[in-house]
Design an enzyme around this catalytic site. Structure first.
Site, mmCIF file in Angstrom:
data_model
loop_
_atom_site.group_PDB
_atom_site.id
_atom_site.type_symbol
_atom_site.label_atom_id
_atom_site.label_comp_id
_atom_site.label_asym_id
_atom_site.label_seq_id
_atom_site.Cartn_x
_atom_site.Cartn_y
_atom_site.Cartn_z
ATOM 1 N N TYR A 27 63.483 34.354 5.539
ATOM 2 C CA TYR A 27 63.475 34.252 7.004
ATOM 3 C C TYR A 27 63.528 35.633 7.641
ATOM 4 O O TYR A 27 62.818 35.916 8.596
ATOM 5 C CB TYR A 27 64.656 33.405 7.490
ATOM 6 N N PHE B 155 38.270 40.239 26.835
ATOM 7 C CA PHE B 155 38.016 38.981 26.130
ATOM 8 C C PHE B 155 38.630 37.832 26.939
ATOM 9 O O PHE B 155 39.581 38.040 27.677
ATOM 10 C CB PHE B 155 38.640 39.071 24.735
ATOM 11 N N ASP B 156 38.082 36.598 26.786
ATOM 12 C CA ASP B 156 38.549 35.521 27.674
ATOM 13 C C ASP B 156 40.049 35.222 27.586
ATOM 14 O O ASP B 156 40.672 34.960 28.604
ATOM 15 C CB ASP B 156 37.728 34.222 27.606
ATOM 16 N N ASP C 139 42.516 46.457 22.300
ATOM 17 C CA ASP C 139 42.329 45.099 21.797
ATOM 18 C C ASP C 139 41.432 45.261 20.579
ATOM 19 O O ASP C 139 40.240 45.517 20.697
ATOM 20 C CB ASP C 139 41.686 44.221 22.884
ATOM 21 N N ALA D 197 40.477 43.534 17.649
ATOM 22 C CA ALA D 197 40.009 42.485 16.731
ATOM 23 C C ALA D 197 38.954 42.983 15.740
ATOM 24 O O ALA D 197 38.979 42.622 14.572
ATOM 25 C CB ALA D 197 39.458 41.307 17.536
ATOM 26 N N LYS E 281 39.643 38.187 12.624
ATOM 27 C CA LYS E 281 38.367 38.907 12.624
ATOM 28 C C LYS E 281 38.417 39.948 11.508
ATOM 29 O O LYS E 281 38.238 39.597 10.359
ATOM 30 C CB LYS E 281 38.107 39.563 13.985
ATOM 31 N N HIS F 56 33.534 24.616 28.573
ATOM 32 C CA HIS F 56 32.542 24.563 27.489
ATOM 33 C C HIS F 56 33.044 23.871 26.220
ATOM 34 O O HIS F 56 32.260 23.334 25.467
ATOM 35 C CB HIS F 56 32.001 25.963 27.172
HETATM 36 C C1 LIG Z 1 39.369 36.673 19.092
HETATM 37 C C2 LIG Z 1 39.747 37.708 20.045
HETATM 38 C C3 LIG Z 1 40.982 37.674 20.720
HETATM 39 C C4 LIG Z 1 41.954 36.524 20.578
HETATM 40 O O1 LIG Z 1 42.352 36.347 19.271
HETATM 41 P P1 LIG Z 1 42.665 34.916 18.636
HETATM 42 O O2 LIG Z 1 43.070 35.246 17.250
HETATM 43 O O3 LIG Z 1 41.432 34.089 18.717
HETATM 44 O O4 LIG Z 1 43.785 34.330 19.418
HETATM 45 C C5 LIG Z 1 41.267 38.723 21.565
HETATM 46 N N1 LIG Z 1 40.411 39.724 21.781
HETATM 47 C C6 LIG Z 1 39.219 39.790 21.141
HETATM 48 C C7 LIG Z 1 38.301 40.939 21.412
HETATM 49 C C8 LIG Z 1 38.843 38.774 20.275
HETATM 50 O O5 LIG Z 1 37.642 38.832 19.676
#
Ligand SMILES: *Cc1c(COP(=O)(O)O)cnc(C)c1O
Length: 457
Positions: free
Chosen positions: A72, A124-125, A214, A216, A257, A449
């Protein structure tokens, strides 16, 4: 004779995929209301809906799972992950989370407040969601060139330093930090140059603002820097990632990613105040600090995934596959966002289905046609995804209308890419006969969507 290029791995385990008949697909898609998110995965032959969490782990990653320490508190798997992240980024503080948006949620709970403005390059969204959900503003400062799909420039994901400077000059007191998304997913997986990261840092320093990446697809971004930016050809990917992150205060990461795991994420930072501020939210939303949202075994697999995917050969295999698909589309004259990005090809749908009016959603229509043609599942990144204007409730037709073919890491072969290209060509060849698109029968007020129900016209 020149030796051709081939993958930097061989295959030890296979997963069967099945073809279907056009008749079956007609039925399944009707049952799914012409929304490919509503299909069952088993109804799909080649699945390019996303590259997120869909990669294939290596033998080293599967072996690492067995080393998972599920304690833990203070699990050795956490410290192994922390050491790897530190080596790649220079960041000392690490908070594991269950995926990328959870990292955003934890960090932004500390950093973002009502009335704030967060400038960046095409947020990103989920990033935008976590900003707007806190009644703050996501200000897009991407270079204008990103909107022209046919323009070939090496770093189309860049931040426009002038737009950023203007935002800071006018509203510095409302800006808690700057966010740079590497690679720029929304603009088509387009990379950001090291020079641009340096420019952003310089602007940030003038106004004493921190910079968040960010991250990813940070490894794919580093690959493009090595190939496309002068002065980096002889540097290793790990040297390049260290240099990139030396220009940031911290990062949020979707490990699904470039971490090549099926689930996971983290925050990493050099700032003790960010760590201290965010850690309470980690305990509240995710879990105790040395596991956050992750199993010990998954932290082990992630540590190995990060290490492998910052090796040149692995990235070269991946991006050359995206390039392979791009070259096929070039041969067939099918337009897409140029140059090809790191993780996907974004097909310019109105350029393919030239007779489908925008009110009938060309990119969604192309998504439907491609599935019917050969059981290939892409994803609409266009007018459906754009939702309605929150005030006028009109559809937003001012952006790009794209079909995204996102390629999972280490999953498909170039033969599969040839199938995708041929299927798309068949649709392209009969474009004169495709004059009608789809109509919305039902939609959710937000993020429509995923659940929208459509009718074919
Ligand atoms: C996928 C992604 C996120 C969010 O990550 P999740 O693992 O899907 O929650 C944030 N920013 C970028 C650029 C992404 O491609």
């Amino acid at each position: 004779m020149e030796i051709p290029f081939a993958e930097s791995w061989k295959i030890k385990m296979v997963e069967p995929i099945v073809k279907s008949t056009r008749q079956e697909r007609e039925l399944w898609l009707r049952q799914a209301d012409y929304n490919v998110f509503q299909l069952k995965a088993e109804q799909v032959y080649i699945d390019l809906i996303t590259d997120s969490g869909t990669g294939a782990m290596s033998n080293r990653q599967w072996a690492a799972l067995m080393m998972g320490d599920e304690s833990y508190a203070g699990a050795s798997s956490f410290f192994r992950l922390k050491e790897t992240i530190g080596r790649l980024t220079g960041f000392d503080y690490v908070i594991p989370t269950h995926q990328g948006r959870a990292a955003e949620n934890v960090l932004f709970s500390y950093l973002v407040h009502e009335g704030d403005i967060i400038p960046g390059n095409s947020h990103f969204d989920t990033t935008k969601g976590h900003i707007e959900g806190r009644k703050a503003v996501a200000l897009d400062c991407t270079v204008d060139e990103a909107r022209n799909t046919q323009l070939e420039i090496p770093f189309k994901g860049n931040v426009d330093a002038k737009k950023l400077e203007r935002a800071l000059a006018e509203q510095a007191d409302r800006i808690p930090f700057i966010i740079v998304t590497i690679t720029n997913n929304t603009a088509g997986g387009q990379p950001v140059s090291m020079q641009n990261l340096r420019e952003v840092r310089a602007v940030a320093d003038r106004y004493h603002k921190p910079v968040l990446f960010d991250s990813a697809r940070f490894a794919e971004n580093a690959y493009f820097i090595k190939l496309r930016e002068t002065g980096y050809a002889d540097k290793t990917i790990k040297e390049i990632t260290r240099e990139m992150f030396s220009l940031a205060d911290g990062m949020t990461m979707s490990a699904k990613k470039d971490g090549i795991v099926n689930m996971g994420g983290f925050i990493a930072t050099r700032r003790q105040d960010w760590y201290e501020g965010a850690k309470g939210f980690c305990v509240q939303y995710e879990g105790y600090l040395t596991y956050g949202g992750m199993n010990g075994r998954d932290m082990e697999a992630l540590a190995v995934g990060l290490d492998e995917n910052t090796e040149f050969e692995n990235l070269e295999t991946r991006i050359r596959q995206v390039q392979h698909l791009a070259h096929r589309l070039d041969e067939y004259g099918i337009p897409y966002q140029r140059p090809f990005g790191g993780h996907a090809i974004f097909v310019d749908a109105p350029g393919v289905l030239t007779h489908v009016p925008k009110e009938e959603f060309p990119a969604q229509t192309l998504t439907v046609e491609l599935y019917l043609e050969a059981g290939i599942r892409g994803c609409e990144i266009g007018y459906l995804l754009a939702d309605r204007d929150p005030i006028t409730r009109e559809n937003r037709f001012d952006g790009l209308d794209l079909l995204r073919l996102a390629i999972p890491r280490r999953v498909y072969t170039n033969n599969h890419m040839d199938v995708v290209a041929a299927a798309l060509k068949n649709v392209f060849d009969r474009r004169e006969n495709i004059t009608r698109g789809v109509r919305i029968a039902w939609e959710a007020p937000l993020m429509r969507h995923f659940t929208v129900k459509l009718e074919r016209l």
